[in-house]
Design a protein around this motif. Structure first.
Motif, PDB file in Angstrom:
ATOM      1  N   LYS A  60      67.963   7.257  25.494  1.00 33.81           N
ATOM      2  CA  LYS A  60      68.754   8.179  24.686  1.00 33.81           C
ATOM      3  C   LYS A  60      67.862   8.718  23.571  1.00 33.81           C
ATOM      4  O   LYS A  60      67.139   7.952  22.925  1.00 33.81           O
ATOM      5  CB  LYS A  60      69.980   7.487  24.086  1.00 33.81           C
ATOM      6  CG  LYS A  60      70.977   6.985  25.126  1.00 33.81           C
ATOM      7  CD  LYS A  60      72.202   6.371  24.467  1.00 33.81           C
ATOM      8  CE  LYS A  60      73.189   5.866  25.514  1.00 33.81           C
ATOM      9  NZ  LYS A  60      74.414   5.305  24.902  1.00 33.81           N
ATOM     10  N   ASN A  61      67.912  10.021  23.366  1.00 28.86           N
ATOM     11  CA  ASN A  61      67.081  10.652  22.343  1.00 28.86           C
ATOM     12  C   ASN A  61      67.899  11.662  21.553  1.00 28.86           C
ATOM     13  O   ASN A  61      68.673  12.440  22.131  1.00 28.86           O
ATOM     14  CB  ASN A  61      65.890  11.363  22.993  1.00 28.86           C
ATOM     15  CG  ASN A  61      65.002  10.408  23.765  1.00 28.86           C
ATOM     16  OD1 ASN A  61      64.322   9.578  23.184  1.00 28.86           O
ATOM     17  ND2 ASN A  61      65.015  10.523  25.093  1.00 28.86           N
TER      18      ASN A  61
ATOM     19  N   TYR B 153      65.242  10.406  16.757  1.00 25.33           N
ATOM     20  CA  TYR B 153      65.576   9.012  17.017  1.00 25.33           C
ATOM     21  C   TYR B 153      65.507   8.783  18.530  1.00 25.33           C
ATOM     22  O   TYR B 153      65.791   9.695  19.320  1.00 25.33           O
ATOM     23  CB  TYR B 153      66.998   8.690  16.572  1.00 25.33           C
ATOM     24  CG  TYR B 153      67.291   8.867  15.106  1.00 25.33           C
ATOM     25  CD1 TYR B 153      67.178   7.800  14.214  1.00 25.33           C
ATOM     26  CD2 TYR B 153      67.730  10.092  14.607  1.00 25.33           C
ATOM     27  CE1 TYR B 153      67.480   7.943  12.870  1.00 25.33           C
ATOM     28  CE2 TYR B 153      68.036  10.249  13.267  1.00 25.33           C
ATOM     29  CZ  TYR B 153      67.910   9.172  12.402  1.00 25.33           C
ATOM     30  OH  TYR B 153      68.214   9.328  11.078  1.00 25.33           O
ATOM     31  N   SER B 154      65.173   7.570  18.933  1.00 27.09           N
ATOM     32  CA  SER B 154      65.191   7.264  20.365  1.00 27.09           C
ATOM     33  C   SER B 154      65.624   5.827  20.592  1.00 27.09           C
ATOM     34  O   SER B 154      65.480   4.959  19.724  1.00 27.09           O
ATOM     35  CB  SER B 154      63.805   7.483  20.995  1.00 27.09           C
ATOM     36  OG  SER B 154      62.886   6.529  20.507  1.00 27.09           O
ATOM     37  N   LEU B 155      66.188   5.596  21.772  1.00 26.33           N
ATOM     38  CA  LEU B 155      66.586   4.266  22.220  1.00 26.33           C
ATOM     39  C   LEU B 155      66.153   4.104  23.658  1.00 26.33           C
ATOM     40  O   LEU B 155      66.367   5.000  24.486  1.00 26.33           O
ATOM     41  CB  LEU B 155      68.098   4.073  22.103  1.00 26.33           C
ATOM     42  CG  LEU B 155      68.667   2.730  22.594  1.00 26.33           C
ATOM     43  CD1 LEU B 155      69.860   2.293  21.750  1.00 26.33           C
ATOM     44  CD2 LEU B 155      69.080   2.787  24.066  1.00 26.33           C
TER      45      LEU B 155
ATOM     46  N   TYR C 198      65.909  -4.020  24.297  1.00 27.45           N
ATOM     47  CA  TYR C 198      66.167  -2.683  23.773  1.00 27.45           C
ATOM     48  C   TYR C 198      65.234  -2.404  22.597  1.00 27.45           C
ATOM     49  O   TYR C 198      64.889  -3.313  21.830  1.00 27.45           O
ATOM     50  CB  TYR C 198      67.617  -2.540  23.290  1.00 27.45           C
ATOM     51  CG  TYR C 198      68.619  -2.350  24.401  1.00 27.45           C
ATOM     52  CD1 TYR C 198      69.018  -1.073  24.778  1.00 27.45           C
ATOM     53  CD2 TYR C 198      69.163  -3.440  25.068  1.00 27.45           C
ATOM     54  CE1 TYR C 198      69.946  -0.892  25.799  1.00 27.45           C
ATOM     55  CE2 TYR C 198      70.087  -3.267  26.086  1.00 27.45           C
ATOM     56  CZ  TYR C 198      70.472  -1.991  26.448  1.00 27.45           C
ATOM     57  OH  TYR C 198      71.379  -1.813  27.461  1.00 27.45           O
TER      58      TYR C 198
ATOM     59  N   VAL D   3      64.772   0.653  19.460  1.00 23.20           N
ATOM     60  CA  VAL D   3      65.124   1.921  18.815  1.00 23.20           C
ATOM     61  C   VAL D   3      63.970   2.313  17.911  1.00 23.20           C
ATOM     62  O   VAL D   3      63.272   1.457  17.350  1.00 23.20           O
ATOM     63  CB  VAL D   3      66.430   1.844  17.995  1.00 23.20           C
ATOM     64  CG1 VAL D   3      67.613   1.592  18.895  1.00 23.20           C
ATOM     65  CG2 VAL D   3      66.341   0.798  16.904  1.00 23.20           C
ATOM     66  N   SER D   4      63.743   3.601  17.793  1.00 23.59           N
ATOM     67  CA  SER D   4      62.663   4.084  16.931  1.00 23.59           C
ATOM     68  C   SER D   4      63.094   5.333  16.187  1.00 23.59           C
ATOM     69  O   SER D   4      64.011   6.045  16.609  1.00 23.59           O
ATOM     70  CB  SER D   4      61.392   4.359  17.741  1.00 23.59           C
ATOM     71  OG  SER D   4      61.607   5.409  18.667  1.00 23.59           O
ATOM     72  N   GLN D   5      62.430   5.568  15.066  1.00 23.05           N
ATOM     73  CA  GLN D   5      62.683   6.732  14.229  1.00 23.05           C
ATOM     74  C   GLN D   5      61.352   7.431  13.972  1.00 23.05           C
ATOM     75  O   GLN D   5      60.389   6.800  13.544  1.00 23.05           O
ATOM     76  CB  GLN D   5      63.340   6.319  12.913  1.00 23.05           C
ATOM     77  CG  GLN D   5      64.662   5.587  13.108  1.00 23.05           C
ATOM     78  CD  GLN D   5      65.261   5.090  11.801  1.00 23.05           C
ATOM     79  OE1 GLN D   5      64.726   5.342  10.727  1.00 23.05           O
ATOM     80  NE2 GLN D   5      66.373   4.391  11.897  1.00 23.05           N
TER      81      GLN D   5
ATOM     82  N   PHE E 289      71.035   4.498  16.380  1.00 20.66           N
ATOM     83  CA  PHE E 289      69.609   4.194  16.496  1.00 20.66           C
ATOM     84  C   PHE E 289      69.135   3.349  15.306  1.00 20.66           C
ATOM     85  O   PHE E 289      68.100   3.625  14.705  1.00 20.66           O
ATOM     86  CB  PHE E 289      68.809   5.497  16.577  1.00 20.66           C
ATOM     87  CG  PHE E 289      69.222   6.391  17.712  1.00 20.66           C
ATOM     88  CD1 PHE E 289      68.593   6.306  18.945  1.00 20.66           C
ATOM     89  CD2 PHE E 289      70.236   7.324  17.556  1.00 20.66           C
ATOM     90  CE1 PHE E 289      68.965   7.135  19.996  1.00 20.66           C
ATOM     91  CE2 PHE E 289      70.618   8.156  18.601  1.00 20.66           C
ATOM     92  CZ  PHE E 289      69.986   8.055  19.821  1.00 20.66           C
ATOM     93  N   THR E 290      69.890   2.328  14.980  1.00 25.11           N
ATOM     94  CA  THR E 290      69.581   1.476  13.842  1.00 25.11           C
ATOM     95  C   THR E 290      69.478   0.022  14.285  1.00 25.11           C
ATOM     96  O   THR E 290      69.951  -0.342  15.372  1.00 25.11           O
ATOM     97  CB  THR E 290      70.690   1.588  12.785  1.00 25.11           C
ATOM     98  OG1 THR E 290      71.914   1.087  13.356  1.00 25.11           O
ATOM     99  CG2 THR E 290      70.889   3.038  12.338  1.00 25.11           C
TER     100      THR E 290
END
Length: 460
Positions: free
Chosen positions: A209-210, A230-232, A245, A247-249, A450-451
Motif C-alpha cells: 500500500k502506498n 508513506y508505504s506499507l 510488516y 511501514v515507511s515515511q 502508516f504508523t
C-alpha cells in the motif's frame, strides 16, 4: 556560479555534471512558453524525430479512450489500448549491431548472455495520452519558479508534477524521476518470482500500500515541503516471512529529514524502528537479490552518488506494456529460463534522458555505478544498468509502464532484474494471476495507516 541553461537536442552525449549545490537560474518566460507547444507540458519534445520513427505527440486521449471498457478504481487488470498492433521487427543477437546505438550496455549484454532466446520485439511508437490540465499548469509554474536546494537533495516549487520540465542539470533530472506525477494511492497484492539460472522459481508475495502525498488532489499546487509518501509492505510468502510488516515515511528533502521505517515481527510481536532503511539493504521477499533502492530502478536518498547527466538519446525501451499485464497471462508462459518470454513484451523507440550515478569515495553501496534511462514522456525510469564496485556490468533491469486510466498518468508495472553473471533474474510486481490488478487512486488510504501504532494493531 550559476550555469547557463542550454537546450540539449536529441542524441546529444555531452556530459553535464554541473555543481548540484548551486541554485540554477529559473527558465525565462520565452523558454516556459514552449511548454504545450514545441514541448509537451512536462518538457518532452512534441515533434517527431528525423525519420518519423518517433511520432509527434498527439495527446488525443486523457484517461480511458472511447473504445476501451474499463471500470475505474476497481482493480481491473489493464486493457490493451492497441490490441491490433504487431511487432514491426525484432532485435536479436544476430542483428543487434545494426541497432547498437539505440541499446543500453545492459541490453547488449542480455543478447550476449542469451543469444538463442533473448529478443526485443519493436512496435510502432505511440504518444497518444496526455496529463490533466491542472498538472500542466503547475508544471509551467515550476518551470518558472522551482530551484534546487541543499545540494540538490531538495527543491523549491509546487506539488503535483515534476519540478523541472526544462532541465539542464543532473539533480534536476533526478528530482523529476523521483517526483513524477503518479498514483496518489496504490493498493495491491503482488507476486515476486526469484527465477534461478536453471529456471526453477522461488516465490514471494506481499501486500503493498502506498500513499503519495505530493500528488494527492488536495496537495497539488501547494509548496514542495514536508513528506513525500508513506508505504506499507507485508509478507505473505515465503512462509517463513509471513506476517512481517514494514511501514515507511519518505521526506521531500533528504537534507532536512531522513526516511523513517518501522517493522513488525510476528515472532516477537514487537514493533521496532529500523536504524537505516534504504540504500542497498535487501528488498523484502527478493532473497537478498534486490536492494531497497532498486524499486522503480532508483528511489530514496541520492547522496551516496555523484550524479552526471549524459544528455538525451533515442533508445528502444518498454512502453505501452498492456499485453504483459493482462489477467490472461500465466506465469508459466511468461517466466522462462534466463528471461521473460519476449512474446509478452512491447518495446518502442523513444527519447530518453541518460543519468549516471557513481559511488562517492568513502561511501558504501553494492553498486559502484548505476545508469538509468528515463522516458521523456513521463519522467519515469524505464531501463537501468548496474555496475559493481570494480566497474563491471552486473545487472540489467527494466520496468514495463502503461498509461493507467485511473490516474491519467503512467503506472510502473511488472519489472525484471537480471543478474548477468549468474543468469538468474527477479520478476517483481507480478499481478497477472492475482484476482485484482493495482487499485489506483481510490483515495481510501490515510497517513494514520502508516504508523508504528498501525503496525501494532495489525499484529493483535
Amino acid at each position: 556560479m550559476i550555469k547557463a541553461r542550454v537546450w540539449v537536442p536529441v542524441m546529444t552525449t555531452i556530459a553535464m555534471s554541473l555543481a548540484a549545490g548551486n541554485a540554477m537560474a529559473k527558465v525565462t518566460e520565452a523558454e516556459a512558453a514552449k511548454l504545450g507547444k514545441e514541448l509537451t507540458c512536462i518538457g518532452a519534445e512534441a515533434g517527431p524525430n528525423a525519420d518519423g520513427s518517433i511520432p509527434a505527440f498527439s495527446g488525443k486521449w486523457l484517461g480511458k479512450p472511447p473504445h476501451v471498457e474499463y471500470t475505474l478504481h476497481s482493480g481491473q487488470h489493464p486493457v490493451d489500448v492497441y490490441p491490433e498492433d504487431k511487432p514491426l521487427f525484432e532485435i536479436t543477437a544476430a542483428n543487434m549491431d545494426k541497432y547498437a546505438d539505440k541499446l543500453s550496455e545492459g541490453q547488449k549484454a542480455m543478447f550476449k548472455r542469451f543469444p538463442e532466446t533473448f529478443r526485443i520485439p519493436v512496435y510502432q511508437s505511440r504518444r497518444d495520452f496526455r496529463y490533466p490540465d491542472q498538472i500542466c499548469e503547475v508544471a509551467k509554474k515550476n518551470a518558472l519558479e522551482a530551484e534546487l536546494t541543499d545540494g540538490g537533495l531538495g527543491y523549491t516549487g509546487y506539488k503535483g508534477p515534476i519540478g523541472f520540465p526544462i532541465p539542464k542539470e543532473a539533480m534536476e533530472v533526478l528530482a523529476n524521476m523521483n517526483f513524477p506525477y503518479r498514483a496518489h494511492s496504490e493498493e495491491m497484492i503482488r507476486d515476486l518470482a526469484d527465477v534461478s539460472s536453471d529456471g526453477t522459481i522461488t516465490w514471494g508475495r506481499a501486500v503493498s500500500k502506498n500513499l503519495n502525498i505530493v500528488t494527492s488532489p488536495g496537495e497539488i499546487g501547494k509548496p514542495m515541503e514536508g513528506l513525500m509518501a508513506y508505504s506499507l509492505a507485508g509478507a505473505i510468502l515465503p512462509e517463513r516471512d509471513r506476517g512481517n510488516y514494514t511501514v515507511s515515511q519518505e521526506p521531500v528533502n533528504f537534507a532536512k529529514n531522513k526516511r523513517l521505517a518501522w517493522t513488525y515481527d510476528p515472532g516477537t510481536r514487537r514493533v521496532r524502528q529500523v536504524p537505516t532503511y534504504g540504500f542497498d539493504s535487501p528488498l523484502s521477499g527478493s532473497s537478498g537479490k534486490l536492494t531497497i533502492d532498486q524499486e522503480r530502478l532508483f528511489n530514496g536518498d541520492p547522496s551516496r552518488y555523484e550524479w552526471k547527466l549524459l544528455g538525451k538519446k533515442e533508445m528502444y525501451i518498454p512502453a505501452n506494456s498492456y499485453r504483459l499485464h493482462a489477467n490472461t497471462v500465466k506465469y508459466a508462459d511468461l517466466l522462462k529460463k534466463g528471461h521473460a518470454n519476449p512474446d509478452y513484451l512491447r518495446y518502442e523507440l523513444r527519447r530518453v534522458w541518460v543519468l549516471e550515478g557513481s559511488l562517492k569515495e568513502n561511501f558504501r553501496h553494492a553498486f559502484g555505478k548505476r545508469v538509468m534511462f528515463i522516458d521523456e514522456d513521463n519522467w519515469q525510469a524505464s531501463v537501468g544498468d548496474y555496475y559493481d564496485t570494480r566497474g563491471q556490468l552486473w545487472q540489467h533491469a527494466f520496468i514495463n509502464h502503461y498509461y493507467a486510466f485511473d490516474l491519467n498518468a503512467w503506472q510502473a508495472g511488472t519489472s525484471f532484474y537480471h543478474d548477468l553473471n549468474s543468469g538468474a533474474y527477479i520478476a517483481n510486481s507480478l499481478l497477472q494471476e492475482r484476482e485484482k490488478g493495482p487499485i489506483l487512486n481510490k483515495g481510501d488510504l490515510t497517513p494514520e495507516m502508516f504508523t508504528p501504532a498501525a503496525l501494532r494493531a495489525m499484529g493483535q
